[in-house]
Design a protein around this motif. Structure first.
Motif, PDB file in Angstrom:
ATOM      1  N   ALA A  95       0.860  -1.189   0.000  1.00 12.03           N
ATOM      2  CA  ALA A  95       0.000   0.000   0.000  1.00 12.03           C
ATOM      3  C   ALA A  95       0.894   1.236   0.000  1.00 12.03           C
ATOM      4  O   ALA A  95       2.129   1.131  -0.014  1.00 12.03           O
ATOM      5  N   ARG A 114      -3.523   3.626   1.548  1.00 11.45           N
ATOM      6  CA  ARG A 114      -4.349   3.310   0.383  1.00 11.45           C
ATOM      7  C   ARG A 114      -3.848   2.006  -0.233  1.00 11.45           C
ATOM      8  O   ARG A 114      -2.694   1.906  -0.642  1.00 11.45           O
ATOM      9  N   GLU A 115      -4.719   1.014  -0.272  1.00 15.28           N
ATOM     10  CA  GLU A 115      -4.363  -0.225  -0.970  1.00 15.28           C
ATOM     11  C   GLU A 115      -5.147  -0.267  -2.277  1.00 15.28           C
ATOM     12  O   GLU A 115      -6.330   0.033  -2.323  1.00 15.28           O
ATOM     13  N   GLY A 123      -8.759   3.002  -5.189  1.00 19.96           N
ATOM     14  CA  GLY A 123      -8.335   2.107  -4.129  1.00 19.96           C
ATOM     15  C   GLY A 123      -9.194   2.272  -2.883  1.00 19.96           C
ATOM     16  O   GLY A 123     -10.226   2.948  -2.886  1.00 19.96           O
ATOM     17  N   GLU A 152      -0.859  -8.383   3.163  1.00 23.52           N
ATOM     18  CA  GLU A 152      -1.758  -7.706   2.223  1.00 23.52           C
ATOM     19  C   GLU A 152      -3.202  -8.116   2.468  1.00 23.52           C
ATOM     20  O   GLU A 152      -4.118  -7.281   2.446  1.00 23.52           O
ATOM     21  N   GLU A 156      -6.341  -5.666   3.764  1.00 21.50           N
ATOM     22  CA  GLU A 156      -7.599  -5.534   3.032  1.00 21.50           C
ATOM     23  C   GLU A 156      -8.799  -5.816   3.925  1.00 21.50           C
ATOM     24  O   GLU A 156      -9.904  -5.326   3.672  1.00 21.50           O
TER      25      GLU A 156
END
Length: 254
Positions: A95, A114-115, A123, A152, A156
């Motif tokens: 991210a 921000r991913e 995103g 990751e 999320e």
């Protein structure tokens, strides 16, 4: 017999005159009793000082030379964090830092990451506490790395960050570049940046005196307050003329 009476009367008159003279002399030489004046209390002195400062402008008490602020090894600018890569525990980028949540006095600062998305657009935003992040490579002029404890997939899975209002100045990027009122006179300042500890603690606000000024001053972060509510806030730098006149100067190359 008459001469004797005259002599006695004369002696009595002389004694009376001497007594009056002595009394008058004593009255003239006795110093007056001093009247004690109560000393001003600390609160009275503080109130008098505050009243004097209200009538002063910064120019009235500007020092001949200001001290220069030197960044500590564990300090960084909020602006240098924004755009930094966010790495997982094994060093893979998952991210980017979109912003820093400053909040108000007493709030816990957070990284807004921000991913997904492209070039800072799109995103999903998530709030990550600084206690779950390690800021690495904090050096002058370099963009630091942010290593988080999340994979990751776990990143999320965090709740999506949603701001309650626009331009409520709780995000660093919203405050930076914004005009703020100074607490004395009719003076305006521009918020340029925040100086933070690597653990996320905001220590100082970097401001310039006036809208077109290039000199940058460093004042305590807790002097920056939001005067109004969400979505319609305005900023106030709560320092008096004396404190601002003695604020340290940030070097021109920073």
């Amino acid at each position: 017999m008459k001469p004797l009476l005259f002599t006695a009367s004369a002696i009595a008159l002389m004694m009376g005159t001497a007594a009056c003279t002595e009394a008058t002399s004593h009255a003239e030489t006795t110093p007056p009793v001093a009247t004690e004046t109560a000393a001003a209390t600390p609160d009275q002195i503080k109130d008098e000082r505050a009243a004097d400062l209200e009538e002063m402008t910064r120019a009235d008490i500007e020092p001949a030379a200001r001290d220069t602020y030197t960044m500590a090894p564990d300090e960084l600018f909020a602006s240098s964090l924004i755009g930094s890569a966010v790495l997982n525990p094994v060093g893979e980028e998952i991210a980017t830092v979109a912003d820093v949540w400053i909040g108000e006095a007493g709030d816990t600062p957070k990284l807004i990451v921000r991913e997904g998305g492209v070039a800072g657009v799109g995103g999903t935003l998530h709030a990550v506490g600084f206690d779950n992040a390690l800021i690495e490579n904090v050096t002058d002029g370099e963009e630091p790395d942010v290593r988080v404890t999340y994979s990751e997939a776990s990143l999320e899975g965090l709740p999506e960050f949603e701001q309650n209002g626009i331009d409520d100045y709780r995000l660093a990027s919203e405050a930076m570049g914004t005009t703020a009122s100074l607490a004395f006179g009719d003076t305006l300042a521009r918020v340029n940046d925040f100086i933070m500890k690597a653990d996320g603690t905001p220590e100082y606000v970097v401001i310039s005196d006036g809208l077109a000024a290039t000199t940058k001053f460093v004042v305590d972060a807790d002097t920056l307050t939001i005067e109004q509510g969400d979505g319609d806030g305005s900023l106030l730098i709560d320092v008096d003329a004396d404190a601002f006149a003695h604020a340290k100067v940030l070097p021109a190359d920073q």
